[in-house]
Scaffold this motif. Structure first.
Motif, PDB file in Angstrom:
ATOM      1  N   PHE A 376     -27.746  13.769 -13.031  1.00 55.80           N
ATOM      2  CA  PHE A 376     -29.185  12.588 -13.776  1.00 55.80           C
ATOM      3  C   PHE A 376     -27.659  12.075 -13.390  1.00 55.80           C
ATOM      4  N   PHE A 377     -26.539  11.871 -13.546  1.00 56.57           N
ATOM      5  CA  PHE A 377     -25.328  10.755 -14.018  1.00 56.57           C
ATOM      6  C   PHE A 377     -25.769  10.102 -12.202  1.00 56.57           C
ATOM      7  N   ILE A 378     -25.671  10.693 -11.285  1.00 56.62           N
ATOM      8  CA  ILE A 378     -25.829   9.966 -10.096  1.00 56.62           C
ATOM      9  C   ILE A 378     -27.175  10.166  -9.300  1.00 56.62           C
ATOM     10  N   THR A 379     -28.423  10.403 -10.754  1.00 55.16           N
ATOM     11  CA  THR A 379     -29.354   9.516 -10.333  1.00 55.16           C
ATOM     12  C   THR A 379     -28.909   8.064 -10.361  1.00 55.16           C
ATOM     13  N   ALA A 380     -28.899   8.352 -12.458  1.00 55.39           N
ATOM     14  CA  ALA A 380     -29.024   6.836 -12.684  1.00 55.39           C
ATOM     15  C   ALA A 380     -27.862   6.023 -12.203  1.00 55.39           C
ATOM     16  N   ALA A 381     -26.328   6.603 -11.368  1.00 56.24           N
ATOM     17  CA  ALA A 381     -25.730   5.162 -10.927  1.00 56.24           C
ATOM     18  C   ALA A 381     -26.548   4.704  -9.741  1.00 56.24           C
ATOM     19  N   ILE A 382     -27.068   5.254  -9.306  1.00 56.90           N
ATOM     20  CA  ILE A 382     -27.619   4.800  -7.544  1.00 56.90           C
ATOM     21  C   ILE A 382     -28.791   4.125  -8.037  1.00 56.90           C
ATOM     22  N   CYS A 383     -29.440   4.818  -9.248  1.00 64.40           N
ATOM     23  CA  CYS A 383     -30.862   3.838  -9.276  1.00 64.40           C
ATOM     24  C   CYS A 383     -30.551   2.638  -9.460  1.00 64.40           C
ATOM     25  N   ILE A 384     -29.296   2.337 -10.911  1.00 72.13           N
ATOM     26  CA  ILE A 384     -28.630   0.926 -11.568  1.00 72.13           C
ATOM     27  C   ILE A 384     -28.466   0.292 -10.215  1.00 72.13           C
ATOM     28  N   PHE A 385     -27.435   1.067  -9.725  1.00 73.03           N
ATOM     29  CA  PHE A 385     -26.559   0.066  -7.756  1.00 73.03           C
ATOM     30  C   PHE A 385     -27.997  -0.309  -7.567  1.00 73.03           C
ATOM     31  N   MET A 386     -29.075   0.354  -7.037  1.00 71.57           N
ATOM     32  CA  MET A 386     -30.734  -0.278  -6.437  1.00 71.57           C
ATOM     33  C   MET A 386     -30.954  -1.625  -7.141  1.00 71.57           C
ATOM     34  N   MET A 387     -30.082  -1.628  -8.474  1.00 66.39           N
ATOM     35  CA  MET A 387     -30.923  -2.972  -8.888  1.00 66.39           C
ATOM     36  C   MET A 387     -30.450  -4.468  -8.487  1.00 66.39           C
ATOM     37  N   VAL A 388     -29.174  -4.214  -8.530  1.00 68.99           N
ATOM     38  CA  VAL A 388     -27.695  -4.873  -8.472  1.00 68.99           C
ATOM     39  C   VAL A 388     -28.437  -5.132  -5.914  1.00 68.99           C
ATOM     40  N   LEU A 389     -28.393  -4.441  -5.725  1.00 65.02           N
ATOM     41  CA  LEU A 389     -29.130  -4.695  -4.195  1.00 65.02           C
ATOM     42  C   LEU A 389     -30.401  -5.513  -4.408  1.00 65.02           C
ATOM     43  N   LEU A 390     -31.546  -4.858  -5.517  1.00 60.42           N
ATOM     44  CA  LEU A 390     -32.485  -6.262  -5.541  1.00 60.42           C
ATOM     45  C   LEU A 390     -32.399  -7.688  -6.114  1.00 60.42           C
ATOM     46  N   LEU A 391     -31.891  -7.348  -6.599  1.00 56.36           N
ATOM     47  CA  LEU A 391     -31.342  -8.707  -7.161  1.00 56.36           C
ATOM     48  C   LEU A 391     -30.109  -9.916  -6.387  1.00 56.36           C
ATOM     49  N   ILE A 392     -29.235  -9.457  -5.435  1.00 55.35           N
ATOM     50  CA  ILE A 392     -28.766 -10.349  -4.762  1.00 55.35           C
ATOM     51  C   ILE A 392     -30.036 -11.339  -3.221  1.00 55.35           C
ATOM     52  N   PRO A 393     -30.325 -10.274  -2.912  1.00 55.78           N
ATOM     53  CA  PRO A 393     -30.561 -11.032  -2.058  1.00 55.78           C
ATOM     54  C   PRO A 393     -32.160 -11.716  -1.860  1.00 55.78           C
ATOM     55  N   LEU A 394     -32.981 -10.899  -3.866  1.00 59.77           N
ATOM     56  CA  LEU A 394     -34.255 -11.578  -4.142  1.00 59.77           C
ATOM     57  C   LEU A 394     -33.632 -13.406  -4.799  1.00 59.77           C
ATOM     58  N   HIS A 395     -32.754 -13.139  -5.240  1.00 63.48           N
ATOM     59  CA  HIS A 395     -31.573 -14.416  -6.191  1.00 63.48           C
ATOM     60  C   HIS A 395     -31.681 -15.414  -4.689  1.00 63.48           C
ATOM     61  N   ALA A 396     -30.568 -15.458  -3.396  1.00 68.81           N
ATOM     62  CA  ALA A 396     -29.989 -15.598  -1.972  1.00 68.81           C
ATOM     63  C   ALA A 396     -31.822 -16.215  -1.701  1.00 68.81           C
ATOM     64  N   LYS A 397     -32.554 -15.832  -1.842  1.00 70.27           N
ATOM     65  CA  LYS A 397     -33.908 -16.326  -1.218  1.00 70.27           C
ATOM     66  C   LYS A 397     -34.959 -17.134  -2.085  1.00 70.27           C
ATOM     67  N   LEU A 398     -34.634 -17.314  -3.463  1.00 71.43           N
ATOM     68  CA  LEU A 398     -35.511 -17.953  -4.159  1.00 71.43           C
ATOM     69  C   LEU A 398     -34.594 -18.448  -5.050  1.00 71.43           C
ATOM     70  N   ARG A 399     -33.498 -18.755  -5.198  1.00 71.53           N
ATOM     71  CA  ARG A 399     -32.385 -19.617  -6.025  1.00 71.53           C
ATOM     72  C   ARG A 399     -32.714 -21.362  -5.504  1.00 71.53           C
ATOM     73  N   LYS A 400     -33.422 -21.822  -3.986  1.00 72.85           N
ATOM     74  CA  LYS A 400     -33.433 -23.102  -3.949  1.00 72.85           C
ATOM     75  C   LYS A 400     -34.801 -23.758  -3.901  1.00 72.85           C
ATOM     76  N   HIS A 401     -35.540 -22.310  -4.335  1.00 71.35           N
ATOM     77  CA  HIS A 401     -36.967 -23.239  -4.482  1.00 71.35           C
ATOM     78  C   HIS A 401     -37.607 -22.865  -6.189  1.00 71.35           C
ATOM     79  N   ILE A 402     -36.457 -22.281  -7.210  1.00 71.41           N
ATOM     80  CA  ILE A 402     -36.805 -22.214  -8.679  1.00 71.41           C
ATOM     81  C   ILE A 402     -36.805 -23.444  -9.275  1.00 71.41           C
ATOM     82  N   LYS A 403     -37.249 -23.619 -10.528  1.00 71.71           N
ATOM     83  CA  LYS A 403     -37.047 -24.860 -11.000  1.00 71.71           C
ATOM     84  C   LYS A 403     -36.411 -24.627 -12.614  1.00 71.71           C
ATOM     85  N   VAL A 404     -35.915 -24.954 -12.888  1.00 70.21           N
ATOM     86  CA  VAL A 404     -34.961 -24.633 -14.375  1.00 70.21           C
ATOM     87  C   VAL A 404     -35.059 -26.083 -15.379  1.00 70.21           C
TER      88      VAL A 404
END
Length: 406
Positions: A376-404
C-alpha cells in the motif's frame, strides 16, 4: 453612496474576523470527529463496519454541502447563507448533547457533514472577495487558523471526553454560536460585495449572471482537482490505518497521537514562515508541486519505518507537503476563476477533497487486507508522484493560454 470594491476596506470582510471564525469552528469540529469511532464502538457497541458506513455518509453529505454552497454563493447574497450555516451547526451540536444514542448520532453526523461542507465552501468563497492581501497570503492564514483550531481541539478532546460527552457537545455548540455571532456582526461587508457583483453582472432575470471559466483554465483546474482527490485518498490512511500498523510493531498508541501534535506544530510553523516570506516559492504552482512531491516521499519513507523515529520523520515530510500544497490549491483556483463563479469552483475543491476523504479509508483498508501495508505504501507513493508527472507537463502546455482573474 457607491463603494468601490477593493479600495475601501468597508467593502471587504476583514481577514481577522474570518480567521476568528475559522479558529472557533475548527476547535469545535475537533471535539467531534476524533471521538466518533471510539464513542460508537466502545459506548454504543456499533461494529467497525457500520462505523465505516457512518463515516462514509458523513463525508458524502459534506461533498453535497460543498457542492450546494458553491452554487448558491455565486447566485445569492452570501451573508445570510454563512450565518444560517454556522447557526445550524450550533443548533445540531446542542441537540447532540442530549440525544446521542443510536441511530440519532448517525443522523446528526449526516447533518453536520452537510453543514460543515456548506460552511467550509462559504468561508473559502468569501475569502476570494478579499483584495487587500494576495490570495496566497489569505489562504495560508486561513489554513493556519484551521490547524491551530485542530491542534487545540484534539489536545483538549481526550480530557473533556473523560469528563463528560454532554459537556463536550455543549462546548462545541457554544464555539459555533460564537462563530455565528461573529459572522452576523462582521461579515456584513459581503453584502456590499454581492450588490456590486450583481450590478456589474446582472442577467435578464435580475440574478447574478455567472461567467464560465475559460477552457484552458478548466483543464488546468481539473488536473489540480484530480491530484487533490488522489492525495487525500492516500492521506486519509494516516488517520485510519497507520495507528493499527504502528501498534502492531509494538509502538504505544500515545506515540501515534504524538505524531498529530507534531503535525499541527509543523503546520503552524510553516504557515508562519509562508506568511512572513510570501515569495519563498516563486509562484503557487511551484508550491503545489513541492507539496505534492513531499506527500509522495512521505509514503516512500514509510516503507522503511519500523520504529517511532522513522514514523516521526515520515510525518515531518508529510506535513511539509500538507502545509504547502493544501492551502495553495484554493489560492491558485481562485486566480483561475472569474469573479462571478468563484464559489462554484471553490466548492469543486471541497468536493474533490471530500471524495478522497470518503473513499480513502475504504481503499486503504481493502488493499492492506489483501496485500499488506508495504505494497500500500508503495502504491500510495507511486500514485501521488504520478500526479506530479501529470501536473508539470499540463501546466507547461497551458500556462501561456490561461487567463488569470485577480
Amino acid at each position: 453612496m457607491k463603494l468601490t470594491h477593493g479600495s475601501n476596506t468597508g467593502t471587504e470582510v476583514k481577514l481577522r474576523w474570518l480567521l476568528l471564525g475559522e479558529l472557533a469552528t475548527w476547535i469545535g469540529s475537533s471535539f467531534v470527529w476524533p471521538l466518533t469511532s471510539v464513542y460508537l464502538n466502545k459506548q454504543l457497541h456499533i461494529s467497525l463496519s457500520v462505523i465505516g458506513l457512518v463515516l462514509f455518509c458523513n463525508c458524502a453529505s459534506n461533498v453535497l454541502g460543498s457542492f450546494t454552497a458553491g452554487r448558491l454563493y455565486d447566485r445569492f447574497n452570501p451573508y445570510p447563507l454563512i450565518v444560517a450555516g454556522l447557526g445550524t451547526d450550533a443548533v445540531v451540536l446542542f441537540f447532540m448533547a442530549f440525544f446521542h444514542g443510536w441511530p440519532a448520532y448517525w443522523i446528526w453526523l449526516i447533518i453536520t457533514g452537510f453543514v460543515s461542507g456548506w460552511n467550509g465552501t462559504m468561508i473559502n468563497s468569501i475569502s476570494t472577495s478579499i483584495k487587500k492581501y494576495p490570495g496566497r497570503y489569505v489562504f495560508n492564514l486561513i489554513y493556519f487558523a484551521q490547524n491551530v483550531g485542530t491542534v487545540t481541539g484534539t489536545l483538549l478532546v481526550g480530557y473533556l471526553y473523560d469528563f463528560s460527552i454532554e459537556f463536550l457537545f455543549l462546548l462545541a455548540s457554544s464555539l459555533f454560536a460564537i462563530a455565528c455571532v461573529n459572522a452576523a456582526i462582521h461579515y456584513r461587508p459581503i453584502i456590499n460585495f454581492h450588490k456590486e457583483r450583481k450590478a456589474k453582472n446582472k442577467g435578464a432575470s435580475g440574478k447574478v449572471k455567472t461567467e464560465p471559466m475559460p477552457k484552458y483554465n478548466v483543464m488546468l483546474m481539473v488536473g489540480f482537482l484530480i491530484s487533490l482527490a488522489v492525495t487525500w485518498l492516500m492521506y486519509m490512511n494516516w488517520e485510519s490505518n497507520l495507528s493499527v500498523y504502528m501498534v502492531s510493531l509494538g509502538i504505544p498508541f500515545h506515540l501515534y497521537s504524538l505524531l498529530w501534535t507534531l503535525n499541527g506544530a509543523i503546520i503552524v510553523t510553516v504557515q508562519v514562515i509562508l506568511a512572513r516570506f510570501p515569495r519563498l516559492f516563486k509562484n503557487l504552482f511551484q508550491q503545489i508541486i513541492f507539496g505534492t512531491t513531499m506527500f509522495a516521499l512521505s509514503f516512500a519513507t514509510l516503507i522503511f519505518a519500523h520504529d517511532f523515529a522513522h514514523f516521526a520523520l515520515s510525518m515531518v515530510v508529510l506535513t511539509l507537503g500538507e502545509a504547502t500544497a493544501f492551502p495553495a490549491v484554493p489560492a491558485y483556483i481562485n486566480d483561475l476563476s472569474p469573479m462571478t463563479s468563484k464559489g462554484k469552483y471553490q466548492g469543486a475543491i471541497s468536493v474533490a477533497r471530500g471524495i478522497g476523504q470518503a473513499f480513502g479509508p475504504l481503499f486503504g483498508g481493502m488493499m492492506i487486507d489483501h496485500a499488506g501495508y508495504i505494497p500500500f505504501f508503495i502504491t500510495a507513493a507511486i500514485c501521488i508522484f504520478m500526479m506530479v508527472l501529470l501536473l508539470i507537463p499540463l501546466h507547461a502546455k497551458l500556462r501561456k493560454h490561461i487567463k488569470v482573474f485577480k
